[in-house]
Design an enzyme around this catalytic site. Structure first.
Site, PDB file in Angstrom:
ATOM      1  N   SER A 172     -20.780 -91.699  27.179  1.00  0.00           N
ATOM      2  CA  SER A 172     -20.261 -90.516  27.559  1.00  0.00           C
ATOM      3  C   SER A 172     -20.749 -90.153  29.063  1.00  0.00           C
ATOM      4  O   SER A 172     -20.003 -89.384  29.682  1.00  0.00           O
ATOM      5  CB  SER A 172     -20.479 -89.333  26.405  1.00  0.00           C
ATOM      6  OG  SER A 172     -21.865 -89.379  26.232  1.00  0.00           O
TER       7      SER A 172
ATOM      8  N   ASP B 176       4.134-105.671  45.896  1.00  0.00           N
ATOM      9  CA  ASP B 176       2.708-105.450  45.638  1.00  0.00           C
ATOM     10  C   ASP B 176       2.187-105.750  44.080  1.00  0.00           C
ATOM     11  O   ASP B 176       2.187-104.751  43.459  1.00  0.00           O
ATOM     12  CB  ASP B 176       2.783-104.008  45.939  1.00  0.00           C
ATOM     13  CG  ASP B 176       1.055-103.527  46.109  1.00  0.00           C
ATOM     14  OD1 ASP B 176       0.099-104.408  45.965  1.00  0.00           O
ATOM     15  OD2 ASP B 176       0.769-102.511  46.099  1.00  0.00           O
TER      16      ASP B 176
END
Length: 543
Positions: free
Chosen positions: A231, A195
């Site tokens: 933020s 993968d």
């Protein structure tokens, strides 16, 4: 916004001192089971040592001062976490003592005059001055400053650990010993043997010998989601349970260690890259989860390149933490959402420090030119405009802040004033009683939004196209009110500034619907093989 060390130390005092009469909650450090034992031990040591040192150095003096009926402001100034500079006003959050301030302060200083606490606070030393923690402190500081994982063995900018810029922030690595294996890359040999892109789809169908990745993902237009934000995009949050006596329990601080390791941000619950189900009372998913639902081949392809205090001015300091390879990786949707700090600062006169439209244009063009060297062809960049932050004062100023709910003695107006006095307000322009200043801040925000819109409609790049979306918070408020909510419930209660989880998920819902209606090519196709992927691979390894 950068806060001085002493101010950072003062914050916990103001959060905890009003509650000193309550029983102390038990401290429980619950670390994720995916951590290695060594990593867990180091983190526990760091957190425990920090806690023990703070209690050892400051605990006795705090107890003495509280026993003498000194309030939090007096304690803060006595221990010199707060200071009144010459010619500056006295900053206080609670009502002043009945006795004269200078007399009270001198009385408090006499109580602790022989204490080692003042010597320590004046030295500027911190937990990181301890020799055996200096190295890990430096690595943590580097992770925070550069916005890259603290633990990343193969240096591919992806990690198997959740915090310290790990997979809470960007898709979990599935092989941390191979830098060519990471989320978002095009499959290596259709992932017949491994993968390579960590989406949980690999191997060969024994019925026909066709690799599953080729069968289920070829032609489905996989793509990742990347946030360049501040933020708000990182989902900054201080839990009210940490500071409100009526909400405290033995479990109140169980998530504090995780929050500290994530810079008090919660990207795993954010509106753009959140991969956990919402903890609020709404059902809307993040943009990443919707992309994954649309095409399971997008599993784990998310990056939250957001930082507290980020703006167009300082993005260049950490944008290189973005991981994308033009030749090896899938295209990406990049959301540029610097929604506050170009107009927000804590200065006494914030207007001269706001980004001008001309400066914003220059900063953004520099960012776009860099992205054009990094993003694979067929990517998309979407600008978010800036909000009208007058909403904050209008809806919060006369409500009690969590610190004042117990005794009904601290309103948001008082908290805003206190932060502005210390010049540490996240946004003095909007968190102010001065209506003229609030209006000027919103006018500048509107000018900057117009600049972003102009760039989106006029500039062209070879590897991506540009779009613009308004930060229409009023529409979010209206939707919330239709559901029986109040506008103030959409703002983080402790800082009184950031949109909370419910607001971020509603914004994600509006973004998705707008893009799906006007620019569906941005989202890629719906993968008709999603049911088969679920049948063969289940949750694809989770997040």
């Amino acid at each position: 916004m950068k806060l001085p060390w002493k101010i950072l130390m003062a914050a916990p005092l103001f959060f905890l001192l009003p509650l000193h009469s309550s029983a102390s909650p038990a401290y429980r450090d619950q670390l994720g089971t995916t951590h290695s034992n060594g990593h867990t031990c180091v983190e526990k040591l760091f957190l425990k040592t920090t806690c023990d040192l703070v209690v050892y150095l400051f605990g006795p003096d705090i107890v003495k001062l509280l026993s003498a009926d000194m309030n939090a402001d007096v304690v803060c100034h006595t221990l010199e976490f707060c200071k009144q500079d010459t010619g500056q006003p006295l900053c206080h959050l609670y009502p002043l003592p009945k006795e004269a301030w200078k007399f009270t302060l001198e009385k408090a200083r006499q109580i602790v005059k022989k204490s080692p606490t003042l010597k320590y606070s004046r030295s500027g030393s911190g937990i990181c001055s301890l020799p055996f923690l200096a190295k890990i402190c430096q690595k943590i500081k580097q992770a925070f400053q550069n916005s890259v994982p603290f633990k990343d063995v193969d240096s591919d900018k992806y990690s198997i650990f959740p915090t310290l810029r790990g997979y809470h922030w960007r898709g979990r690595d599935c092989n941390d010993n191979n830098k060519l294996v990471y989320p978002g890359r095009r499959p290596d040999n259709w992932d017949a043997h491994q993968d390579s892109n960590c989406n949980g789809i690999w191997g060969v169908d024994p019925k026909d010998g066709i690799p599953y990745e080729k069968k289920f993902c070829e032609g489905s237009q996989p793509r990742g989601i990347i946030l360049l934000g501040d933020s708000a995009g990182a989902h900054f949050r201080i839990s009210p349970e940490w500071i409100t006596a009526s909400q405290m329990s033995l479990n109140s601080f169980s998530d504090l260690p995780t929050a500290l390791r994530d810079e008090l941000d919660w990207p795993q619950l954010s509106g753009v890259t959140g991969f956990l189900d919402s903890t609020s009372r709404i059902k809307e998913n993040s943009i990443y989860l919707r992309l994954r639902e649309r095409n399971h081949c997008n599993h784990r392809d998310y990056q939250n390149i957001a930082r507290n205090g980020a703006s167009s001015q300082n993005l260049k300091k950490f944008i290189e933490s973005l991981s994308r390879n033009q030749l090896l990786d899938h295209p990406a949707i990049v959301i540029y959402a610097m929604i506050g700090n170009d107009v927000c600062n804590g200065k006494a006169d914030p207007v001269p420090y706001m980004t001008t439209p001309e400066r914003l244009y220059s900063n953004v063009m520099q960012t776009l030119k860099y992205l054009n060297t990094l993003l694979p062809n067929g990517s998309h960049v979407v600008f978010y405009g800036l909000p009208d932050g007058t909403f904050l004062w209008d809806n919060l100023h006369n409500r009690y802040h969590p610190l004042g709910q117990l005794n009904e003695d601290v309103t948001y107006a008082q908290m805003y004033s206190f932060l502005s006095c210390l010049q540490v307000s996240p946004c003095h322009g909007w968190m102010s009683s001065n209506k003229t200043l609030r209006t000027l801040t919103s006018e500048r925000a509107e000018q900057l939004s117009s600049t972003l819109k102009k760039i989106a409609t006029s500039e062209k790049f070879t590897n991506f196209d540009l779009f613009y979306v308004d930060f229409a918070f009023q529409e979010i408020i209206q939707e919330w009110q239709k559901r029986g909510g109040q506008p103030w419930e959409l703002i983080e209660p402790v800082d009184g500034f950031h949109p909370n989880e419910a607001a971020l998920r509603l914004l994600a819902d509006r973004f998705w619907k707008k893009v799906q209606l006007q620019w569906p090519q941005v989202l890629g196709k719906e993968n008709q093989f999603n049911p088969q992927i679920e049948q063969v691979f289940g949750d694809q390894g989770g997040h």
